[in-house]
Design an enzyme around this catalytic site. Structure first.
Site, PDB file in Angstrom:
ATOM      1  N   GLY A 140      12.080 -42.357  28.907  1.00 20.40           N
ATOM      2  CA  GLY A 140      10.742 -42.628  28.381  1.00 20.40           C
ATOM      3  C   GLY A 140       9.736 -42.713  29.516  1.00 20.40           C
ATOM      4  N   GLU A 146      -6.062 -47.819  21.888  1.00 21.35           N
ATOM      5  CA  GLU A 146      -7.518 -47.813  21.988  1.00 21.35           C
ATOM      6  C   GLU A 146      -8.065 -49.155  22.466  1.00 21.35           C
ATOM      7  OE1 GLU A 146      -8.943 -46.417  18.129  1.00 21.35           O
ATOM      8  OE2 GLU A 146      -7.274 -45.017  18.028  1.00 21.35           O
ATOM      9  N   PHE A 177      -9.742 -60.314  19.947  1.00 21.17           N
ATOM     10  CA  PHE A 177      -8.760 -59.523  19.220  1.00 21.17           C
ATOM     11  C   PHE A 177      -8.118 -60.404  18.167  1.00 21.17           C
ATOM     12  CE2 PHE A 177      -6.550 -55.375  19.580  1.00 21.17           C
ATOM     13  CZ  PHE A 177      -7.608 -54.636  20.090  1.00 21.17           C
ATOM     14  N   PHE A 181      15.326 -34.000  25.875  1.00 17.90           N
ATOM     15  CA  PHE A 181      15.547 -34.882  24.724  1.00 17.90           C
ATOM     16  C   PHE A 181      16.923 -35.540  24.838  1.00 17.90           C
ATOM     17  CE2 PHE A 181      16.876 -36.012  20.514  1.00 17.90           C
ATOM     18  CZ  PHE A 181      15.726 -36.402  19.852  1.00 17.90           C
ATOM     19  N   GLN A 226       4.969 -54.061  11.501  1.00 18.23           N
ATOM     20  CA  GLN A 226       3.554 -54.423  11.384  1.00 18.23           C
ATOM     21  C   GLN A 226       2.719 -53.330  10.747  1.00 18.23           C
ATOM     22  OE1 GLN A 226       0.788 -54.937  15.019  1.00 18.23           O
ATOM     23  NE2 GLN A 226       0.923 -56.938  14.074  1.00 18.23           N
ATOM     24  N   LEU A 242      -5.479 -44.385  13.543  1.00 14.90           N
ATOM     25  CA  LEU A 242      -5.924 -45.770  13.712  1.00 14.90           C
ATOM     26  C   LEU A 242      -7.422 -45.868  13.990  1.00 14.90           C
ATOM     27  CD1 LEU A 242      -5.048 -48.797  14.332  1.00 14.90           C
ATOM     28  CD2 LEU A 242      -5.179 -48.106  16.703  1.00 14.90           C
ATOM     29  N   GLU A 294      -8.874 -52.147  16.150  1.00 12.10           N
ATOM     30  CA  GLU A 294      -9.334 -53.499  15.864  1.00 12.10           C
ATOM     31  C   GLU A 294     -10.613 -53.822  16.639  1.00 12.10           C
ATOM     32  OE1 GLU A 294      -6.091 -56.084  15.038  1.00 12.10           O
ATOM     33  OE2 GLU A 294      -6.816 -57.516  16.506  1.00 12.10           O
ATOM     34  N   HIS A 302       2.159 -49.622  11.886  1.00 13.33           N
ATOM     35  CA  HIS A 302       1.590 -49.505  13.226  1.00 13.33           C
ATOM     36  C   HIS A 302       2.582 -49.825  14.343  1.00 13.33           C
ATOM     37  CE1 HIS A 302      -1.545 -49.411  16.191  1.00 13.33           C
ATOM     38  NE2 HIS A 302      -1.478 -50.688  16.468  1.00 13.33           N
ATOM     39  N   ARG A 358       3.258 -59.295  15.732  1.00 18.55           N
ATOM     40  CA  ARG A 358       2.672 -59.138  17.073  1.00 18.55           C
ATOM     41  C   ARG A 358       1.168 -59.322  16.999  1.00 18.55           C
ATOM     42  NH1 ARG A 358       0.231 -54.205  19.933  1.00 18.55           N
ATOM     43  NH2 ARG A 358      -0.058 -53.462  17.820  1.00 18.55           N
ATOM     44  N   LEU A 359       0.588 -59.934  18.004  1.00 24.96           N
ATOM     45  CA  LEU A 359      -0.869 -59.952  18.109  1.00 24.96           C
ATOM     46  C   LEU A 359      -1.316 -58.680  18.820  1.00 24.96           C
ATOM     47  CD1 LEU A 359      -1.893 -63.592  19.030  1.00 24.96           C
ATOM     48  CD2 LEU A 359      -1.583 -62.545  16.786  1.00 24.96           C
TER      49      LEU A 359
HETATM   50  C1  LIG Z   1      -2.727 -45.525  17.781  1.00 25.14           C
HETATM   51  C2  LIG Z   1      -2.183 -46.720  18.505  1.00 25.14           C
HETATM   52  C3  LIG Z   1      -3.060 -47.613  19.122  1.00 25.14           C
HETATM   53  C4  LIG Z   1      -2.565 -48.729  19.788  1.00 25.14           C
HETATM   54  N1  LIG Z   1      -3.445 -49.580  20.390  1.00 25.14           N
HETATM   55  C5  LIG Z   1      -2.973 -50.625  21.099  1.00 25.14           C
HETATM   56  C6  LIG Z   1      -3.855 -51.483  21.806  1.00 25.14           C
HETATM   57  O1  LIG Z   1      -5.078 -51.302  21.830  1.00 25.14           O
HETATM   58  N2  LIG Z   1      -3.318 -52.529  22.494  1.00 25.14           N
HETATM   59  C7  LIG Z   1      -1.984 -52.758  22.525  1.00 25.14           C
HETATM   60  O2  LIG Z   1      -1.556 -53.715  23.189  1.00 25.14           O
HETATM   61  N3  LIG Z   1      -1.122 -51.954  21.855  1.00 25.14           N
HETATM   62  C8  LIG Z   1      -1.581 -50.898  21.163  1.00 25.14           C
HETATM   63  N4  LIG Z   1      -0.695 -50.088  20.500  1.00 25.14           N
HETATM   64  C9  LIG Z   1       0.741 -50.305  20.680  1.00 25.14           C
HETATM   65  C10 LIG Z   1       1.153 -49.809  22.057  1.00 25.14           C
HETATM   66  O3  LIG Z   1       0.340 -48.733  22.433  1.00 25.14           O
HETATM   67  C11 LIG Z   1       2.605 -49.346  22.084  1.00 25.14           C
HETATM   68  O4  LIG Z   1       3.440 -50.342  21.594  1.00 25.14           O
HETATM   69  C12 LIG Z   1       3.025 -49.029  23.519  1.00 25.14           C
HETATM   70  O5  LIG Z   1       2.115 -48.136  24.125  1.00 25.14           O
HETATM   71  C13 LIG Z   1       4.425 -48.450  23.552  1.00 25.14           C
HETATM   72  O6  LIG Z   1       4.705 -48.016  24.860  1.00 25.14           O
HETATM   73  P1  LIG Z   1       6.176 -47.580  25.253  1.00 25.14           P
HETATM   74  O7  LIG Z   1       6.136 -47.251  26.690  1.00 25.14           O
HETATM   75  O8  LIG Z   1       7.124 -48.616  24.786  1.00 25.14           O
HETATM   76  O9  LIG Z   1       6.456 -46.270  24.388  1.00 25.14           O
HETATM   77  P2  LIG Z   1       5.668 -44.871  24.257  1.00 25.14           P
HETATM   78  O10 LIG Z   1       4.360 -44.863  24.922  1.00 25.14           O
HETATM   79  O11 LIG Z   1       5.731 -44.529  22.824  1.00 25.14           O
HETATM   80  O12 LIG Z   1       6.586 -43.875  25.077  1.00 25.14           O
HETATM   81  C14 LIG Z   1       7.887 -43.525  24.647  1.00 25.14           C
HETATM   82  C15 LIG Z   1       8.479 -42.556  25.639  1.00 25.14           C
HETATM   83  O13 LIG Z   1       9.840 -42.332  25.308  1.00 25.14           O
HETATM   84  C16 LIG Z   1      10.126 -40.957  25.347  1.00 25.14           C
HETATM   85  N5  LIG Z   1      11.232 -40.695  24.409  1.00 25.14           N
HETATM   86  C17 LIG Z   1      11.391 -41.175  23.152  1.00 25.14           C
HETATM   87  N6  LIG Z   1      12.536 -40.700  22.613  1.00 25.14           N
HETATM   88  C18 LIG Z   1      13.116 -39.919  23.552  1.00 25.14           C
HETATM   89  C19 LIG Z   1      14.309 -39.128  23.608  1.00 25.14           C
HETATM   90  N7  LIG Z   1      15.152 -39.043  22.567  1.00 25.14           N
HETATM   91  N8  LIG Z   1      14.568 -38.442  24.745  1.00 25.14           N
HETATM   92  C20 LIG Z   1      13.717 -38.484  25.801  1.00 25.14           C
HETATM   93  N9  LIG Z   1      12.581 -39.204  25.798  1.00 25.14           N
HETATM   94  C21 LIG Z   1      12.288 -39.911  24.694  1.00 25.14           C
HETATM   95  C22 LIG Z   1       8.822 -40.284  24.954  1.00 25.14           C
HETATM   96  O14 LIG Z   1       8.795 -38.968  25.445  1.00 25.14           O
HETATM   97  C23 LIG Z   1       7.805 -41.194  25.650  1.00 25.14           C
HETATM   98  O15 LIG Z   1       7.621 -40.787  26.986  1.00 25.14           O
HETATM   99  C24 LIG Z   1      -1.175 -48.969  19.828  1.00 25.14           C
HETATM  100  C25 LIG Z   1      -0.299 -48.082  19.213  1.00 25.14           C
HETATM  101  C26 LIG Z   1      -0.800 -46.983  18.537  1.00 25.14           C
HETATM  102  C27 LIG Z   1       0.169 -46.087  17.836  1.00 25.14           C
END
Ligand SMILES: Cc1cc2nc3c(=O)[nH]c(=O)nc-3n(C[C@H](O)[C@H](O)[C@H](O)COP(=O)(O)OP(=O)(O)OC[C@H]3O[C@@H](n4cnc5c(N)ncnc54)[C@H](O)[C@@H]3O)c2cc1C
Length: 580
Positions: free
Chosen positions: A14, A52, A119, A159, A233, A245, A248, A356, A391-392
């Site tokens: 990831g 965002e 928030f 993948f 959530q 989205l 907020e 979400h 989650r907040l």
């Molecule tokens: C539209 C939107 C707005 C948001 N706004 C906010 C906000 O303002 N504030 C806040 O705190 N949170 C927000 N959130 C939540 C927050 O953004 C996410 O929880 C957080 O960014 C997740 O980050 P992550 O690194 O865990 O995963 P992600 O950013 O989802 O990254 C996952 C990674 O895993 C990789 N991956 C997945 N499966 C595989 C696989 N099988 N093989 C290889 N690679 C794989 C993908 O390629 C990617 O690189 C928002 C979420 C969304 C959807």
């Protein structure tokens, strides 16, 4: 078939906020470590990019760590582990300031200080932001920082299909190179799962198409329990149809929610009084679970609009004026113009609750360690747990940094004490995985079931039985449906046998993961006979601390998930009724 095995010290799966932060932390520990970052999309396309609103941390003199901890624990309906929350709030300010040093352009006030906004569920303004493109700027800062380490080796558009477990330890992974279709094997002493959430198991979601819960299913299949999966959530303001989205931040800047009579209905649900600008934790700035339930009740009373994509209410920004909208919410204006065809400066935005975020995930401790030796997890795919039952908003970007760094550092420390990984035993495991992939997907003959049909039926079953309101009979029907879909999945028909960017294969592999994830959500929900945070049961409407102040742990068996429970860590905040 024999596979060439590439060896590293640490593999991070990831490249979103959590994955890149983990890789940088591992790289900083020692220049001698080789760190692989594997991602199914180019790093900047990870879902983090679309965040965002902002990231929370205590940076102002009027605020303090205990207040941030208490808001988080209260918002979590007391299911968060309080020791993890205390570590989280303490490390959050440093992480966000450091991110600025790495290039993240936080928005600033006229006096030069970093701006903060309100928030939902936070008792004071403590959310840092970069206009309404916070995730984009954060991910960019992390990505460009990761580029300065030569010992971070990237495997983009690869993948991951399985974790290779040998002698009770995570020893490597198999992954399909999307460009060539080849199955590759990577070996390492430590693996960090940072694969994000799985909102795509539901039909209406803000989550990108890539959010299919892969890492949760990978860990689950390797024998690691998934924790608190029943807590999903809903965000109260997504666009009907696309689920995109509307942040907020649009409510924090003063937006109003109105029903079809133009009435700010939240005042009827104990969240009033309706001040012009919603104040902390009141009206439009109430927590997400409560706002989503209010929407559903308005719908049941016949107070919502009906459109081609179902019921919706209005998010009204008109009174904020064009100047403020363009300065603070430019992306909201852009999205609404492009995807709804109206301008929020002049017209209210149609919105409905959409899935979400997943509070649950891979069971870890505060160091990101899972019960499987050598396996770590962080970010949305993990459950530490700081988010408990709800989650907040703005805590999760910060969570990716704090716990991404912890998991990366701990994985690197563990790996550096282990010597060179021996890849011999992995060859046989890799052959087994190649065989599984060939027989179930790549060289599969016959079959009549379509992946799209199974996926759609799964998503609708989840909304029916595991949506905002739940009860035993609808959840039971969903669990039953998921069993049927799993059986039908073994008879899928795949028509594209090409090797280069075969998206049909990837969709099938993702659906395979999602069916596991859905199963843990629905079964966890069925057995939790209470209402807490996002989990609302009409047949058990109250919180039941006596029987359910505990985490659910789902273990994989051939007959479906086996559920067990674990205590919640309480440090200084005793459970009390959650009232706003
Ligand atoms: C539209 C939107 C707005 C948001 N706004 C906010 C906000 O303002 N504030 C806040 O705190 N949170 C927000 N959130 C939540 C927050 O953004 C996410 O929880 C957080 O960014 C997740 O980050 P992550 O690194 O865990 O995963 P992600 O950013 O989802 O990254 C996952 C990674 O895993 C990789 N991956 C997945 N499966 C595989 C696989 N099988 N093989 C290889 N690679 C794989 C993908 O390629 C990617 O690189 C928002 C979420 C969304 C959807």
């Amino acid at each position: 078939m024999s596979h060439e095995i590439s060896e590293h010290d640490v593999i991070v799966i990831g490249a979103g906020g959590a994955g890149l932060r983990a890789a940088i932390a591992a790289a900083e520990l020692s220049p001698k470590l080789s760190i692989a970052v594997v991602s199914k999309v180019y790093p900047m396309r990870s879902h983090t990019v679309s965040a965002e609103g902002g990231a929370a941390a205590v940076t102002r003199e009027y605020d303090n760590l205990d207040a941030h901890a208490r808001d988080t624990i209260f918002g979590a309906d007391f299911l968060a582990d309080q020791d993890a929350v205390e570590a989280f709030v303490a490390e959050a300010p440093h992480e966000l300031i450091q991110l600025e040093h790495w290039g993240c352009p936080w928005s600033r006030d006229a006096d030069g200080r970093i701006s903060v906004r309100s928030f939902g569920g936070m008792s004071v303004k403590r959310t840092l932001f970069a206009a309404d493109k916070t995730g984009f700027h954060m991910l960019h800062a992390l990505f460009q920082t990761s580029l300065k380490y030569d010992h971070i080796v990237r495997y983009d558009e690869c993948f991951v299909t399985s974790l290779l477990v040998e002698d009770g330890r995570a020893r490597g992974i198999t992954n399909v190179n999307l460009y060539t279709g080849e199955v590759m094997v990577l070996a390492a002493n430590a693996i960090v799962l940072c694969t994000g959430g799985g909102g795509r198991v539901f039909p209406f979601t803000t989550n990108a198409a890539i959010k299919t819960g892969d890492g949760m299913a990978l860990a689950y299949r390797a024998g690691v329990p998934l924790k608190d999966m029943e807590f999903v959530q809903y965000h109260p303001t997504g666009l009907p149809g696309t689920g995109i989205l509307i942040t907020e931040a649009s409510r924090s800047e003063g937006g109003w929610l109105k029903n079809k009579d133009g009435h700010r209905y939240l005042q009827d649900y104990g969240l009033g009084p309706p001040t012009d600008t919603p104040t902390q934790r009141k009206m439009e700035l109430g927590p997400r679970d409560i706002l989503s339930r209010c929407h559903m009740q308005e719908y049941q009373k016949g107070h919502t609009f009906e459109g081609p994509h179902g019921h919706y209410v209005h998010l009204d920004l008109r009174h904020l004026g064009q100047e403020l909208i363009d300065r603070k919410l430019p992306f909201v204006r852009e999205l609404v113009r492009n995807y709804v065809g109206i301008d929020p400066v002049y017209e209210p935005i149609p919105v409905r609750p959409v899935v979400h975020y997943m509070m649950g995930g891979v069971h870890t401790d505060m160091d990101g360690k899972t019960p499987l030796e050598g396996l770590y997890a962080a970010g949305e795919t993990a459950c530490v747990s700081i988010n408990g039952a709800n989650r907040l908003g703005s805590n999760s970007l910060t969570e990716c940094l704090v716990f991404g760094a912890r998991a990366g550092r701990n994985a690197a420390e563990y790996a550096s004490g282990m010597g060179t990984p021996t890849s011999n035993p992995l060859a046989a495991l890799a052959r087994d995985e190649q065989h599984r992939l060939d027989s179930q997907f790549f060289k599969k003959e016959g079959g009549s079931e379509r992946i799209a049909a199974i996926r759609t039926e799964m998503q609708h079953a989840m909304e029916e039985g595991a949506g905002i309101y739940r009860d035993a009979s609808s959840m039971g029907a969903t669990c039953e449906k998921l069993r049927e879909l799993r059986e039908r999945f073994s008879r899928i028909r795949l028509e594209d046998s090409s090797e280069v960017f075969n998206t049909e294969r990837i969709s099938a592999l993702e659906l395979d993961f999602m069916l596991d994830v859905a199963d843990t959500i629905a079964n966890g929900a069925l057995l939790r006979k209470e209402s807490r945070g996002s989990h609302t049961r009409t047949d058990f409407p109250s919180r039941d601390d006596e029987n359910f102040l505990k985490h659910t742990l789902a273990y994989r068996t051939d007959e479906g998930p086996r559920l067990d429970y674990a205590p919640v860590k309480i440090t200084r905040w005793q459970p009390e009724e959650r009232k706003y």
